[in-house]
Structures are given as C-alpha cells and as structure tokens.
Design a protein around this motif. Sequence first.
Motif, short mmCIF file in Angstrom:
data_model
loop_
_atom_site.label_atom_id
_atom_site.label_comp_id
_atom_site.label_asym_id
_atom_site.label_seq_id
_atom_site.Cartn_x
_atom_site.Cartn_y
_atom_site.Cartn_z
N SER A 136 -12.24 21.51 27.20
CA SER A 136 -12.53 22.28 25.98
C SER A 136 -13.34 23.53 26.30
N GLY A 153 -11.56 18.06 9.68
CA GLY A 153 -10.78 19.23 10.13
C GLY A 153 -11.44 20.55 9.79
N SER A 156 -11.94 23.37 12.38
CA SER A 156 -10.81 24.16 12.89
C SER A 156 -10.69 25.49 12.14
N ILE A 162 -12.24 29.75 16.63
CA ILE A 162 -10.87 30.28 16.66
C ILE A 162 -10.82 31.47 17.63
N SER A 165 -10.78 30.23 21.17
CA SER A 165 -9.48 29.65 21.49
C SER A 165 -8.46 30.77 21.71
N SER A 171 -6.57 25.31 23.35
CA SER A 171 -6.59 24.85 21.95
C SER A 171 -7.82 23.99 21.61
N GLU A 172 -8.34 23.26 22.59
CA GLU A 172 -9.47 22.35 22.29
C GLU A 172 -10.79 23.11 22.39
N ALA A 191 -12.68 20.31 17.75
CA ALA A 191 -11.58 20.79 16.90
C ALA A 191 -10.43 21.24 17.77
N SER A 192 -9.27 21.24 17.17
CA SER A 192 -8.07 21.71 17.85
C SER A 192 -7.55 22.92 17.07
N ILE A 193 -7.35 24.03 17.77
CA ILE A 193 -6.92 25.26 17.09
C ILE A 193 -5.43 25.48 17.37
N SER A 194 -4.67 25.69 16.32
CA SER A 194 -3.22 25.83 16.49
C SER A 194 -2.87 27.25 16.97
N ARG A 197 -3.05 29.74 14.17
CA ARG A 197 -4.39 30.27 13.85
C ARG A 197 -4.81 31.33 14.87
#
Length: 267
Positions: A136, A153, A156, A162, A165, A171-172, A191-194, A197
Amino acid sequence: MVYSYTQISQYLRCPRSYRYRYLDGWREKETRAAMVFGRCFEKALGAFFCREDSTAVLFKEWQAYRDAPFEFRKGESWDRLFHQGVHLLETFARDNRIRIRSPKQNLQIKMLRTLPGGSEFVAYLDALGEVDDQHSVIDWKTTTSRYSTEPGGLLSLDPQLICYSWITGISEVAFVVFVRKHAPEIQYLKASISEQRRQEFGRLVETTIHQIEAGHFVSHSGIRFPQHGCVSCPHLGLCLDNKEMVNLNLIRQSGASNLDWLDELVD
Ligand code: SF4
C-alpha cells in the motif's frame, strides 16, 4: 510550473486563498504546536523503521521546540504531547502491522508526474510498504480525534489518498492515524481506489490548473454552520482587512510552494 496536492486542494477550497498564498506569498506562521509535533513524530517513525531508538529521536526533535512560543490547545503542554507520542510509538511497535522494506528508499518518497500541458505534479509519499501484508501507499496522520469510518468505504473518497493512488498507480492506500487523545489510539484505515477514480482525479487536476493559469481567483467564502470555511482559513485577516489578524497569523514570503509537503503532515 510544479503543482502539488496541497495547491490543488487549496484552490478548490477557495481560489482567493490560493492567490493569497501562492501568488502573493502569504503563509501561515508556524505557531501551532500540533503541526510541529506531527513533523517530529514522523521523524521518530522513520527512526523506528531504521531500527533506531524512536523515543530518543522524538525527544531530540521535540526538545528543539521546548521553549518555542507555541499555541497549545486546552489541557496540552510540551510534556503531554511528548508522553502521548511515546505511548503511540510503543503501541505502534506492539501492533506490528506495518512493514517497510528498505526504509531509506521507501520513506518520504518524492513522486513527479508530467501533465499534458507540460507542467509537473509533485507528491511526497510518507511510505510505501505492507499494511497487514497488503502492499500500500501509506500516509501517517497525527490528530486529536478519531477519523470517521462510517459508512463503509468512506475513505475511498479521500482526495489525498486518491491523489497518491493516481500518482503511483497503486490501488491500495492507507491512513495510519495516531490519535492523541486521553487514551492514545492508532487507526489503520485502508481503502482501494478504482482506476475510474484515478482518471477522474487526473481530469480534476487538469481543469484546476487550467483555471489557475487563466487567473480565476474568485473567493469561495463560507461562514455557515457547520462549514466554517472562512473561520478556519489562515487568510481571513486579509479578506477582512484586519491588520492585527494578518500580523498575528501570517508571514509574507516568496517561493513558498516548495514547502508544501510540510502541510500534508498536518491533521
Ligand atoms: S477568508 Fe474565506 S473568502 Fe477569504 S480567502 Fe479564506 S476561505 Fe477564501
């Protein structure tokens, strides 16, 4: 031009405040004990990962400010912050949830990204490592109150995470929050960022820079409960034309933007 997360977020909060700071050079004076303590604490964390005596490093760094004319919050003092810091360092070592391999390379990492118009974006990551065995981007925070985690969530949506990331492509992401309250506590917030995003953030950076370079600095004033944007703004004295407030809170400097990363250590 080199831009940073702090610049973009300050512009989005209030373009007028951005202009005061980055064009006119008005910086907040360093009078808040918590901000300086956060920086000392981060050096102690670095020492911890380098297998040095982190408590001794915290004492040495914080000792340099023992007689500084800081503003302490009610019930706080130099000693109290130091003891809270020691307690948090001990808890952190006991928790043993973070691994940083090669700490000299993976702490305080400077990342640069060239933007489509030729400008650059700089970010200073606190750490790259494993949180509960998950690789991460890690950001340390020292604060006096817990971060809100509900609804699930929520993290995120944090723009700073963001941004990190987006600039790393990882992403982590995680905040490790050192909460200096009566019974000190550490929150490990992941959190995981797509990809979506990250792309949106890239577009936000581009449109914000476009506005800055076009010279749009209208004020986004706000004094309604609960968002007292202007009340907590360091530039309030300039907007109110209150010289006493300006002298108390601000100092005028040029070339301030190369110290932006210091602000990312604050609550
Ligand atoms: S006091 Fe309010 S309007 Fe003035 S710069 Fe700060 S946020 Fe903007």
